[in-house]
Design a protein around this motif. Structure first.
Motif, PDB file in Angstrom:
ATOM      1  N   MET A 230      18.878  22.141 -34.605  1.00 38.41           N
ATOM      2  CA  MET A 230      18.621  23.213 -35.548  1.00 38.41           C
ATOM      3  C   MET A 230      19.091  22.830 -36.948  1.00 38.41           C
ATOM      4  O   MET A 230      18.462  23.192 -37.950  1.00 38.41           O
ATOM      5  N   ALA A 231      20.197  22.090 -37.025  1.00 41.05           N
ATOM      6  CA  ALA A 231      20.680  21.663 -38.336  1.00 41.05           C
ATOM      7  C   ALA A 231      19.710  20.680 -39.000  1.00 41.05           C
ATOM      8  O   ALA A 231      19.560  20.680 -40.225  1.00 41.05           O
ATOM      9  N   LYS A 232      19.024  19.874 -38.229  1.00 45.69           N
ATOM     10  CA  LYS A 232      18.076  18.911 -38.802  1.00 45.69           C
ATOM     11  C   LYS A 232      16.903  19.598 -39.478  1.00 45.69           C
ATOM     12  O   LYS A 232      16.350  19.085 -40.454  1.00 45.69           O
ATOM     13  N   ILE A 233      16.516  20.745 -38.982  1.00 46.05           N
ATOM     14  CA  ILE A 233      15.402  21.459 -39.586  1.00 46.05           C
ATOM     15  C   ILE A 233      15.881  22.546 -40.543  1.00 46.05           C
ATOM     16  O   ILE A 233      15.103  23.386 -41.002  1.00 46.05           O
ATOM     17  N   GLY A 234      17.195  22.564 -40.846  1.00 40.28           N
ATOM     18  CA  GLY A 234      17.747  23.459 -41.855  1.00 40.28           C
ATOM     19  C   GLY A 234      18.002  24.875 -41.363  1.00 40.28           C
ATOM     20  O   GLY A 234      18.148  25.785 -42.183  1.00 40.28           O
ATOM     21  N   LEU A 235      18.116  25.077 -40.039  1.00 37.65           N
ATOM     22  CA  LEU A 235      18.326  26.419 -39.488  1.00 37.65           C
ATOM     23  C   LEU A 235      19.702  26.512 -38.808  1.00 37.65           C
ATOM     24  O   LEU A 235      20.205  25.528 -38.259  1.00 37.65           O
ATOM     25  N   ILE A 236      20.263  27.688 -38.859  1.00 44.45           N
ATOM     26  CA  ILE A 236      21.522  27.961 -38.152  1.00 44.45           C
ATOM     27  C   ILE A 236      21.298  29.187 -37.270  1.00 44.45           C
ATOM     28  O   ILE A 236      20.535  30.092 -37.630  1.00 44.45           O
ATOM     29  N   VAL A 237      21.937  29.191 -36.082  1.00 39.87           N
ATOM     30  CA  VAL A 237      21.789  30.276 -35.118  1.00 39.87           C
ATOM     31  C   VAL A 237      23.031  31.185 -35.210  1.00 39.87           C
ATOM     32  O   VAL A 237      24.157  30.715 -35.079  1.00 39.87           O
ATOM     33  N   ASP A 238      22.772  32.469 -35.428  1.00 38.25           N
ATOM     34  CA  ASP A 238      23.883  33.437 -35.476  1.00 38.25           C
ATOM     35  C   ASP A 238      24.263  33.909 -34.088  1.00 38.25           C
ATOM     36  O   ASP A 238      25.451  34.105 -33.805  1.00 38.25           O
ATOM     37  N   SER A 239      23.304  34.113 -33.181  1.00 34.20           N
ATOM     38  CA  SER A 239      23.632  34.585 -31.845  1.00 34.20           C
ATOM     39  C   SER A 239      22.495  34.275 -30.896  1.00 34.20           C
ATOM     40  O   SER A 239      21.334  34.140 -31.306  1.00 34.20           O
ATOM     41  N   LEU A 240      22.876  34.193 -29.585  1.00 30.69           N
ATOM     42  CA  LEU A 240      21.926  34.013 -28.500  1.00 30.69           C
ATOM     43  C   LEU A 240      22.306  34.991 -27.400  1.00 30.69           C
ATOM     44  O   LEU A 240      23.431  34.967 -26.910  1.00 30.69           O
ATOM     45  N   GLN A 241      21.387  35.871 -27.032  1.00 28.69           N
ATOM     46  CA  GLN A 241      21.640  36.880 -26.017  1.00 28.69           C
ATOM     47  C   GLN A 241      20.692  36.683 -24.849  1.00 28.69           C
ATOM     48  O   GLN A 241      19.471  36.633 -25.031  1.00 28.69           O
ATOM     49  N   ILE A 242      21.284  36.530 -23.602  1.00 28.69           N
ATOM     50  CA  ILE A 242      20.488  36.460 -22.380  1.00 28.69           C
ATOM     51  C   ILE A 242      20.238  37.894 -21.956  1.00 28.69           C
ATOM     52  O   ILE A 242      21.128  38.583 -21.454  1.00 28.69           O
ATOM     53  N   GLN A 243      19.022  38.358 -22.130  1.00 27.44           N
ATOM     54  CA  GLN A 243      18.732  39.757 -21.870  1.00 27.44           C
ATOM     55  C   GLN A 243      18.477  40.040 -20.396  1.00 27.44           C
ATOM     56  O   GLN A 243      18.868  41.088 -19.893  1.00 27.44           O
ATOM     57  N   SER A 244      17.823  39.173 -19.661  1.00 29.28           N
ATOM     58  CA  SER A 244      17.516  39.447 -18.257  1.00 29.28           C
ATOM     59  C   SER A 244      17.360  38.149 -17.496  1.00 29.28           C
ATOM     60  O   SER A 244      16.938  37.131 -18.051  1.00 29.28           O
ATOM     61  N   ILE A 245      17.724  38.230 -16.205  1.00 34.99           N
ATOM     62  CA  ILE A 245      17.549  37.108 -15.266  1.00 34.99           C
ATOM     63  C   ILE A 245      16.954  37.698 -13.990  1.00 34.99           C
ATOM     64  O   ILE A 245      17.554  38.603 -13.395  1.00 34.99           O
ATOM     65  N   ASP A 246      15.794  37.179 -13.588  1.00 30.53           N
ATOM     66  CA  ASP A 246      15.074  37.751 -12.443  1.00 30.53           C
ATOM     67  C   ASP A 246      14.609  36.612 -11.542  1.00 30.53           C
ATOM     68  O   ASP A 246      14.071  35.608 -12.042  1.00 30.53           O
ATOM     69  N   ASP A 247      14.851  36.758 -10.209  1.00 27.17           N
ATOM     70  CA  ASP A 247      14.427  35.721  -9.264  1.00 27.17           C
ATOM     71  C   ASP A 247      13.083  36.029  -8.609  1.00 27.17           C
ATOM     72  O   ASP A 247      12.684  35.389  -7.624  1.00 27.17           O
ATOM     73  N   GLY A 248      12.380  37.022  -9.091  1.00 28.08           N
ATOM     74  CA  GLY A 248      11.055  37.324  -8.561  1.00 28.08           C
ATOM     75  C   GLY A 248      11.138  37.943  -7.181  1.00 28.08           C
ATOM     76  O   GLY A 248      11.911  38.880  -6.925  1.00 28.08           O
ATOM     77  N   ASP A 249      10.321  37.354  -6.244  1.00 24.97           N
ATOM     78  CA  ASP A 249      10.257  37.890  -4.883  1.00 24.97           C
ATOM     79  C   ASP A 249      11.208  37.205  -3.907  1.00 24.97           C
ATOM     80  O   ASP A 249      11.204  37.512  -2.715  1.00 24.97           O
ATOM     81  N   THR A 250      11.976  36.248  -4.364  1.00 21.17           N
ATOM     82  CA  THR A 250      12.877  35.537  -3.452  1.00 21.17           C
ATOM     83  C   THR A 250      13.974  36.454  -2.899  1.00 21.17           C
ATOM     84  O   THR A 250      14.445  36.300  -1.778  1.00 21.17           O
TER      85      THR A 250
END
Length: 397
Positions: free
Chosen positions: A142-162
């Motif tokens: 991200m730094a190479k393309i001039g961007l910085i990340v303020d936050s990352l939120q994992i909103q949902s995790i789903d295993d489908g039909d398993t």
């Protein structure tokens, strides 16, 4: 002013043409202030510095081989330093929407790589760790393309039909359900106890209310009874007060009568008795004084009578001696001694009579029965014809 340009607070102004920018960049970067730009000879473009958002929805396979559908949201922006602005301007100035697309793709690749090294349990229970690792691995790109990340939120995790996640959560669900049932039972018990307490409180309140009503009713009845009895009681009290006053008056009258009787009868009787006692004492004293005076007078009269009759007594004694057989041994001297003895005997008789009279006066204050008011007494002279003394009565007048 014509040709003077000012960027917005969340924008970076890029001026191309003329001199090159910092580090050989094809443009110069201006932020926070304005700059005069020659028209025709210079070209001005603006790059946004505001927050951008990118959403990632990716199917990732865990280390256990279970496919998970992960949805995450990334918040990023162009860095504030000139190097980041230059890198971002060279890549996204002509199409700035591509920043979100490229950022999503970068994070999707890192997300697949990191989830592939973790188990489902770690991913589900340690989402924050997953987000931190994704951010850390993507920071350099991200730094190479001039961007910085303020936050990352994992909103949902789903295993489908398993159903793996459901199976994994089943014990927890059972425990939670058990705890929920226990909590429900406790809540029900507490509710029942609360209802029982409320019922007891209501019953107690009803009992207290009934007691208060009964007490109030009894108090009203007593008040009514007292009000009904007030008239007769007042009349009885008045009669009692009249009787008390009459009794008090009778007692006072009796006491006054008693005082009057004392003043009219007792006191005069006591005064009369005292007068009689004083008169009797005075009379006794007078009689005593008279008796003493009479006794004293009788003694004087008797003494005087004895003195007057003493020569006669001596004479009678001498006459008695005339017929007596008297032997005179020493002549005229012996005869003189006999005469002297007779006189001496007469004086002794006189003293004896006086002592007898004094003894009788001291014992009873009265004259001897042998003496009377006339002063007569009985003298006894004793003589014998044979020369011895012989007793014989001699009357003395």
């Amino acid at each position: 002013m014509f040709g003077y340009r000012v960027p917005a607070p969340d924008e970076a102004m890029l001026i191309s043409g003329g001199r090159r920018g910092l580090g050989g960049a094809p443009f110069r970067v201006v932020t926070g202030h304005g700059k005069f730009v020659l028209p025709i000879f210079r070209k001005t473009r603006f790059l946004t510095l505001s927050m951008c958002e990118s959403e990632v929805t990716e199917t990732c396979v865990t280390r256990q081989g279970i496919a998970l559908h992960v949805r995450a949201v990334i918040a990023f922006k162009v860095g504030n330093d000139h190097e980041s602005i230059i890198n971002a301007g060279q890549r996204f100035l002509s199409d700035q929407d591509q920043m979100s697309v490229l950022t999503g793709r970068i994070f999707a690749g890192h997300l697949r790589a990191i989830i592939g090294s973790m188990t489902v349990e770690e991913i589900v229970t340690e989402r924050q760790k997953l987000a931190a690792e994704v951010l850390d691995t993507s920071k350099t790109e991200m730094a190479k393309i001039g961007l910085i990340v303020d936050s990352l939120q994992i909103q949902s995790i789903d295993d489908g039909d398993t159903g793996y996640i459901d199976a994994m959560s089943a014990p927890h669900k059972a425990a939670i359900q058990r705890q929920a049932q226990i909590a429900q039972a406790q809540a029900t018990q507490a509710s029942v106890e609360a209802e029982q307490v409320a019922a007891r409180n209501q019953a107690e309140y009803a009992r207290q209310t009934a007691v208060v009503k009964a007490e109030y009713s009894a108090e009203v009845d007593r008040a009514q009874a007292r009000a009904a009895q007030a008239g007769p009681l007042a009349q009885a009290h008045a009669q009692q007060e009249v009787l008390d006053a009459q009794t008090e008056l009778a007692l006072r009258q009796a006491k006054l009568r008693q005082q009057q009787l004392v003043a009219e009868i007792v006191k005069p009787a006591e005064a009369e008795a005292e007068r009689i006692r004083v008169l009797a004492a005075a009379e006794a004293q007078r009689m005593k004084i008279q008796a003493e005076a009479a006794a004293s007078y009788d003694r004087v009269a008797l003494d005087r009578m004895l003195i007057d009759q003493l020569p006669q007594i001596v004479k009678e004694a001498a006459g008695g001696l005339a017929g007596a057989n008297v032997n005179v041994l020493n002549g005229a001297d012996g005869l003189g001694e006999i005469a002297a003895g007779l006189v001496s005997q007469g004086l002794t008789i006189l003293d004896s009579v006086r002592q007898n009279l004094n003894g009788q006066d001291s014992s009873d204050g009265r004259r001897s029965p042998e003496s009377n008011g006339s002063g007569n007494g009985l003298l006894q002279l004793h003589s014998r014809k044979d020369g011895k003394a012989d007793d014989g009565p001699v009357d003395v007048d």
